[in-house]
Design a protein around this motif. Structure first.
Motif, short mmCIF file in Angstrom:
data_model
loop_
_atom_site.label_atom_id
_atom_site.label_comp_id
_atom_site.label_asym_id
_atom_site.label_seq_id
_atom_site.Cartn_x
_atom_site.Cartn_y
_atom_site.Cartn_z
N PRO A 182 68.05 -42.17 -16.06
CA PRO A 182 67.72 -41.18 -17.09
C PRO A 182 67.24 -39.83 -16.54
O PRO A 182 67.51 -38.79 -17.13
N TYR A 221 61.62 -41.56 -24.75
CA TYR A 221 62.53 -42.62 -24.35
C TYR A 221 61.73 -43.86 -23.98
O TYR A 221 60.67 -43.74 -23.36
N GLY A 222 62.18 -45.02 -24.36
CA GLY A 222 61.47 -46.23 -23.97
C GLY A 222 62.04 -47.46 -24.62
O GLY A 222 63.05 -47.38 -25.32
N GLU A 258 63.26 -28.47 -27.74
CA GLU A 258 63.74 -29.85 -27.68
C GLU A 258 62.80 -30.73 -26.87
O GLU A 258 62.51 -30.42 -25.73
N THR A 259 62.39 -31.84 -27.44
CA THR A 259 61.69 -32.85 -26.65
C THR A 259 62.33 -34.21 -26.94
O THR A 259 62.96 -34.40 -27.97
N MET A 260 62.21 -35.12 -26.01
CA MET A 260 62.77 -36.45 -26.23
C MET A 260 61.78 -37.50 -25.74
O MET A 260 61.14 -37.32 -24.71
N ALA A 292 58.70 -24.33 -32.58
CA ALA A 292 58.00 -23.67 -31.47
C ALA A 292 58.31 -24.34 -30.13
O ALA A 292 58.63 -23.67 -29.16
N VAL A 293 58.24 -25.65 -30.09
CA VAL A 293 58.28 -26.33 -28.79
C VAL A 293 59.71 -26.49 -28.29
O VAL A 293 59.94 -26.69 -27.09
N GLU A 308 59.40 -49.18 -19.07
CA GLU A 308 59.79 -47.81 -18.75
C GLU A 308 59.75 -46.92 -19.97
O GLU A 308 60.38 -47.21 -20.97
N THR A 309 59.05 -45.80 -19.88
CA THR A 309 59.15 -44.79 -20.93
C THR A 309 59.39 -43.44 -20.26
O THR A 309 59.08 -43.25 -19.09
N MET A 310 59.99 -42.52 -20.99
CA MET A 310 60.22 -41.20 -20.42
C MET A 310 59.94 -40.14 -21.48
O MET A 310 60.25 -40.31 -22.64
N PHE A 311 59.33 -39.05 -21.04
CA PHE A 311 59.05 -37.93 -21.90
C PHE A 311 59.83 -36.74 -21.37
O PHE A 311 59.76 -36.43 -20.18
N TYR A 312 60.56 -36.09 -22.25
CA TYR A 312 61.49 -35.04 -21.84
C TYR A 312 61.22 -33.80 -22.68
O TYR A 312 60.96 -33.92 -23.88
N GLY A 313 61.25 -32.65 -22.09
CA GLY A 313 61.06 -31.44 -22.89
C GLY A 313 60.98 -30.21 -22.01
O GLY A 313 61.17 -30.28 -20.80
N PRO A 314 60.71 -29.06 -22.65
CA PRO A 314 60.60 -27.83 -21.88
C PRO A 314 59.35 -27.89 -21.02
O PRO A 314 58.29 -28.32 -21.48
N PHE A 316 64.70 -27.94 -17.79
CA PHE A 316 63.92 -28.98 -18.47
C PHE A 316 63.10 -29.82 -17.51
O PHE A 316 63.42 -29.92 -16.33
N SER A 332 70.01 -36.99 -15.69
CA SER A 332 70.64 -36.10 -16.67
C SER A 332 69.65 -35.10 -17.26
O SER A 332 69.93 -34.46 -18.26
N PRO A 336 53.90 -34.03 -24.35
CA PRO A 336 52.52 -34.52 -24.46
C PRO A 336 52.26 -35.66 -23.47
O PRO A 336 51.85 -36.74 -23.84
N GLY A 368 55.64 -28.52 -22.58
CA GLY A 368 56.19 -28.94 -23.86
C GLY A 368 56.14 -30.44 -24.11
O GLY A 368 56.59 -30.91 -25.14
N TYR A 407 58.86 -39.85 -16.07
CA TYR A 407 59.15 -41.26 -16.26
C TYR A 407 57.88 -42.02 -15.94
O TYR A 407 57.28 -41.81 -14.89
N PRO A 444 56.22 -23.30 -26.12
CA PRO A 444 55.79 -24.68 -25.86
C PRO A 444 54.39 -24.77 -25.27
O PRO A 444 53.58 -25.61 -25.68
#
Lengths: 432, 432
Positions: free
Chosen positions: A273, B297-298, B293-295, B290-291, A293-299, A281, A276, A137, A135, A285, A305
């Motif tokens: 980050p 962060y940065g 929850e995504t997040m 569809a996907v 720093e960037t983070m991508f979070y999702g299913p 999920f 949590s 990118p 889920g 990072y 997804p």
């Protein structure tokens, strides 16, 4: 404008999701790509089986060659899983000039380099966004970001099953076996959970990320792996007491051209980050030299997804086809693979030791660390009930993996040490 | 292969970062785009000023027309800021067939619709990834995701200054004024912090996200805005006691074709992923049908992340140029703008009230809520020191904004109510 024709290998939940998205979003896809998309043939095991979605039976086939050698089909979407046989089919498809989209991390971890190079030789695209954290990118972001930044470290929670188990153990103080059973009952863990709980699934994903992020042919064998099956509720309770959350963390780090790729249960400060990111999920990072720093979070998984991610890849292929620039998805590795030796991998370590409750025990232990120049950040000592033993929990400052393993061996040989109960890597103190 | 020529408007820290990235990453850019990139002219205020980076003085000019009417220049990168004059320049550049990359959120929030439509008319690209949360590829992810998903809600921490202030207030229990002063001393807040602390900056970014995510011409005026300057340390302490973290949250939500866009200090459950986004970091939570929850962060700002983001946009423009498909970056809004009325905006609310400490006070208050069918999730009542008053903190279940405002008015008129001290929206209970 002629339609672009798609062939599917597999029609399970993910495959059905792909078919549904393509049908329901015809207008939007047309808007993005400029021509219609049509599913022309689908490989199934049984054409007569009842299915959740309505599909024209005439496009179903049990013969893989009907799909990969259909001259009208431009793009093959592989959602059948499997490794050896699937690899053979996809190589054949690429050689026949078909573009490929796959969600198959096992295949990409083991044969990614070969498949990508055959794709390039044949001017074909091979996209695999859905193979890591379906889920999110993350792969596209890495590719885009790489043009103007240098990635130095990635830390990921890339397996939903183990994150679910560790979250429940942490929240309810339950033992591993009970939570695994619950996860299996809920469908979050397979009946044979080995690939997940022993870290193999996460290792496959980390090898894919490392190969891409560092532009090196990182193999699955280069990943040091430790699973979560030996994590106890005691370990989790003690780490909580010291302000840490336990997660199965994949690390890929590059320094002076050498990389470390590992997967192991790791303690993170509660404010990190990644600490949590709970339940099933996933999150990755990424540290870039310029962007920080960037983070991508999702299913991490789930049929919708994953299907959405596959359709995004399909859109990318179709755009490239229309622009006549396919075959560039696989950037050849720019750097020679160099894996860090254990002497060069530095990390903080958490140790839990049972020692005989006698005078001098602690100083016996500390002298082993002092010899190697390793100092302590945190110490917790508690008496143990009904035993002539004490529990000592130590968090060291950074030590090389090599030195730490030598210390561990010597600890086990010490007369005052009853047992080294557990050790865990500690990450995320300070900026990175 | 001919080089692509770039003109810069502005050479502050971000502009200098762009010039440096283009110089240091020539090889990678060439690899991605297939031709060299060259900075041809740069608009500055003073060509003689000493600068942090080395630039050939011959490419500096104080005359904007030298840049936007240079026939060799293909792409204009705008990093000078400002609104009215800058808009005039960019319109002229687009009409002269130049593609534009900008990081200017103020401009895009106010004139985005006009600029994008002029870009399309002239077959030009106009990219603005860096205008919202510079270090996060949120705009590209929305555009990519939109092809195969429907976005229903976005929640964002999109202003670093206010997030820094609320984080410090929460961590150290310090009052607003002291923390604002500290933020100003550290350079995290401007000497006139109004646009940040009153939520205007966040509102601009949310209008850009809403316009894109819901494909509607959402204007800045459509955003309901409340800043953080009236947040007290008492509010933060009470919300912590009830398990919440206070954040300045931008919300953009769509339901049955109607949208709500707002920015206000909001309470989130501590376990919500946005609750652990601290200090000057930004994050945007996106809910796709569809996907899920995504997040993302940065870093929200900073010259290097913003410059990196601008170069990513530049790469996208250059690819489109080489593929001859420019002018499609601005998707015309698909839907007519419909803004939700206050009757249709439902949210939980936190209220802190000082009431006279007398018999029947509480039942007087509750009856106002009961009349409107609003029930309570949490209640906390405490005596106040040195006063004949009590402090009541209430978290309601969901109520319409309209009903809630009516209740508030009546509360203020109640004889037993000394003062309604504060009210905050509560979000993130349950899945969304």
């Amino acid at each position: 404008m002629n339609a672009i024709h798609v062939g599917l290998l597999g029609l399970g939940t993910v495959g059905s999701g792909v078919v549904q998205i393509i049908e329901n979003h015809q207008d939007k896809l047309m808007h993005q790509v400029g021509c219609p998309v049509k599913v022309k043939k689908i490989l199934v095991k049984n054409t007569e089986k009842a299915r959740q979605i309505e599909v024209d039976k005439n496009i179903l086939t049990t013969e893989v060659f009907d799909v990969i050698h259909d001259p009208e089909i431009d793009v093959i979407i592989e959602v059948m899983g499997g490794i050896e046989e699937t690899k053979t089919h996809l190589l054949e498809a690429l050689k026949a000039g078909k573009h490929v989209v796959t969600a198959n991390k096992d295949l990409m971890a083991i044969y990614g380099t070969e498949l990508l190079s055959v794709a390039t030789e044949n001017g074909c695209d091979l996209f695999y966004e859905a193979s890591v954290a379906g889920g999110i990118p993350i792969i596209r972001s890495l590719v885009d970001g790489l043009a103007s930044d240098r990635i130095t470290k990635m830390m990921g929670i890339v397996n939903g099953t183990t994150n679910f188990i560790l979250t429940k153990m942490s929240k309810f103080g339950s033992p591993y076996d009970a939570v695994l059973k619950e996860a299996q009952d809920l469908g979050y863990a397979e009946s044979d959970p080995t690939a997940d709980v022993e870290g193999l699934d996460a290792a496959r994903k980390m090898s894919i990320l490392a190969r891409l992020g560092f532009s090196m042919n990182v193999d699955l064998d280069d990943v040091r792996v430790k699973g979560i099956s030996s994590v106890t509720d005691d370990d989790i309770n003690y780490s909580k007491r010291l302000g840490y959350t336990m997660k199965l963390i994949g690390i890929a780090e590059e320094e002076d051209g050498k990389v470390e790729v590992s997967v192991e249960p790791t303690l993170l400060p509660e404010a990190h980050p990644l600490a949590s990111v709970n339940d099933e999920f996933n999150a990755v990072y990424v540290y870039g030299e310029a962007v920080g720093e960037t983070m991508f979070y999702g299913p991490g998984a789930g049929s919708l997804p994953t299907a959405t991610s596959i359709v995004s890849d399909l859109v990318a292929v179709m755009k490239n086809m229309r622009l006549n620039v396919t075959g560039q998805s696989a950037l050849a590795p720019q750097y020679k693979k160099q894996i860090k030796s254990l002497e060069n991998i530095y990390a903080q370590q958490f140790l839990r030791i049972h020692v005989k409750d006698e005078v001098g025990a602690f100083s016996n232990i500390t002298s082993l660390f002092t010899e190697k120049g390793v100092s302590f950040e945190k110490i917790l000592q508690l008496p143990l009930k009904n035993e002539n033993l004490a529990e000592i929990v130590i968090v060291t400052h950074k030590a090389s993996q090599h030195d730490f393993e030598e210390i561990l061996q010597k600890l086990n040989d010490l007369e005052v040490v009853h047992q080294v109960k557990s050790t865990y890597r500690v990450e995320g103190n300070g900026l990175v």
